[in-house]
Scaffold this motif. Structure first.
Motif, PDB file in Angstrom:
ATOM      1  N   ALA A  39       0.697  -1.283  -0.141  1.00 43.31           N
ATOM      2  CA  ALA A  39       0.105  -0.014  -0.266  1.00 43.31           C
ATOM      3  C   ALA A  39       0.912   1.273   0.178  1.00 43.31           C
ATOM      4  O   ALA A  39       0.555   2.217  -0.561  1.00 43.31           O
ATOM      5  N   PHE A  42       2.439   1.535  -3.553  1.00 35.62           N
ATOM      6  CA  PHE A  42       1.591   2.030  -4.450  1.00 35.62           C
ATOM      7  C   PHE A  42       1.272   3.664  -4.125  1.00 35.62           C
ATOM      8  O   PHE A  42       0.968   4.264  -5.240  1.00 35.62           O
ATOM      9  N   SER A  43       1.273   3.943  -3.047  1.00 27.63           N
ATOM     10  CA  SER A  43       0.748   5.261  -2.775  1.00 27.63           C
ATOM     11  C   SER A  43       2.035   6.216  -3.012  1.00 27.63           C
ATOM     12  O   SER A  43       1.674   7.272  -3.778  1.00 27.63           O
ATOM     13  N   ARG A  46       1.389   6.349  -6.927  1.00 34.14           N
ATOM     14  CA  ARG A  46       0.520   7.499  -7.141  1.00 34.14           C
ATOM     15  C   ARG A  46       0.838   8.805  -7.057  1.00 34.14           C
ATOM     16  O   ARG A  46       0.757   9.474  -7.922  1.00 34.14           O
ATOM     17  N   VAL A  57      -2.722   1.587 -10.744  1.00 34.32           N
ATOM     18  CA  VAL A  57      -2.984   1.346  -9.385  1.00 34.32           C
ATOM     19  C   VAL A  57      -4.375   1.501  -8.873  1.00 34.32           C
ATOM     20  O   VAL A  57      -5.085   0.838  -8.406  1.00 34.32           O
ATOM     21  N   VAL A  61      -6.976  -1.180  -7.249  1.00 38.27           N
ATOM     22  CA  VAL A  61      -7.609  -0.887  -6.068  1.00 38.27           C
ATOM     23  C   VAL A  61      -9.176  -1.305  -6.389  1.00 38.27           C
ATOM     24  O   VAL A  61      -9.826  -1.460  -5.420  1.00 38.27           O
ATOM     25  N   ALA A 102      -4.120  -4.778   0.800  1.00 40.34           N
ATOM     26  CA  ALA A 102      -3.160  -3.591   0.125  1.00 40.34           C
ATOM     27  C   ALA A 102      -4.092  -2.582  -0.558  1.00 40.34           C
ATOM     28  O   ALA A 102      -3.913  -1.587  -0.580  1.00 40.34           O
ATOM     29  N   THR A 106      -4.281   1.088   0.385  1.00 35.22           N
ATOM     30  CA  THR A 106      -4.249   2.165  -0.347  1.00 35.22           C
ATOM     31  C   THR A 106      -4.888   3.136  -0.622  1.00 35.22           C
ATOM     32  O   THR A 106      -4.792   4.185  -0.563  1.00 35.22           O
ATOM     33  N   ARG A 110      -4.618   6.942   0.802  1.00 36.45           N
ATOM     34  CA  ARG A 110      -4.671   7.931  -0.206  1.00 36.45           C
ATOM     35  C   ARG A 110      -5.618   9.302   0.493  1.00 36.45           C
ATOM     36  O   ARG A 110      -5.295  10.350   0.101  1.00 36.45           O
TER      37      ARG A 110
END
Length: 233
Positions: A39, A42-43, A46, A57, A61, A102, A106, A110
């Motif tokens: 997570a 991926f953040s 992003r 991503v 999600v 995850a 994520t 966010r």
């Protein structure tokens, strides 16, 4: 007819129950650690990656958050062997739990990232911090601190969702309980014991995560203020 509770035959399987508890803890802690790492990665993608990477991503999600966990579990355990990837039941359960957690984590992170004011990022740039340093010190740590209660709740939900893994014969707590019920024919007693054990595990994890949040984010989040108010009272 008055029902007679008989827990002796169920409690006689305490060793088997303990094996199920340990596997539940292993799957839960393993998925929490691995899912959190994914997570955060991926953040970062992003926030700093190309737009098309952020789009991938987002697809990941939305796909995992809007499909049943049981279906995801079946795809991994029953579907992957058709393309030559064979996993044991425990491995499939850990992978499914990790990927599912995850995705949810994520999205939760966010929300925390979006709460970071632009001025804080500009302050980091004015101090000649690199993008990696800004993300690490200015964005991700305060973001996780702000959403830690929501993350903690998701972690607890994942622990409880581990019971679904019994559908692929994983002998975690729920799977062990089903076997004990078949052995003893004491359905009510078996699932009462399982319910109490899940309650203990969930509350223990909840308290542990609250303490961890106070330790890791003593001043960034509101967790320390909750503690101070409790002590003052």
């Amino acid at each position: 007819m008055q029902y007679q509770f008989q827990f002796n035959s169920v409690l006689a399987e305490s060793g088997f129950i303990m094996q199920g508890i340990l596997l539940t803890i292993y799957l839960s802690i393993g998925s929490i650690i691995l899912g959190s790492i994914i997570a955060i990665l991926f953040s970062a993608l992003r926030a700093n990656g190309p737009r098309w990477v952020g789009g991938l991503v987002d697809v990941y999600v939305e796909l995992l958050r809007n499909t049943p966990f049981l279906v995801q579990l079946f795809i991994i355990f029953f579907g992957l062997p058709s393309i030559g990837i064979r996993l044991t039941a425990d491995q499939a359960a850990l992978l499914a739990m990790t990927l599912n957690l995850a995705a949810y984590s994520t999205e939760i992170i966010r929300a925390g990232v979006d709460s970071i004011h632009r001025s804080q990022i500009e302050a980091g740039l004015s101090l000649a911090m690199t993008k990696r340093q800004i993300f690490q010190h200015v964005i991700i740590v305060p973001a996780i601190a702000k959403v830690w209660p929501a993350l903690s709740s998701q972690f607890v939900l994942m622990l409880l969702a581990s019971s679904i893994c019994s559908f692929i014969s994983v002998q975690e707590l729920s799977g062990v309980t089903a076997i004990i019920e078949q052995r003893t024919f004491r359905s009510f007693e078996s699932y009462i014991v399982a319910t109490l054990l899940y309650l203990v595990l969930a509350l223990t994890l909840k308290v542990g995560l609250l303490g961890l949040g106070r330790l890791i984010f003593p001043r960034v989040s509101g967790l320390s203020r909750v503690q101070v108010k409790g002590e003052a009272a």
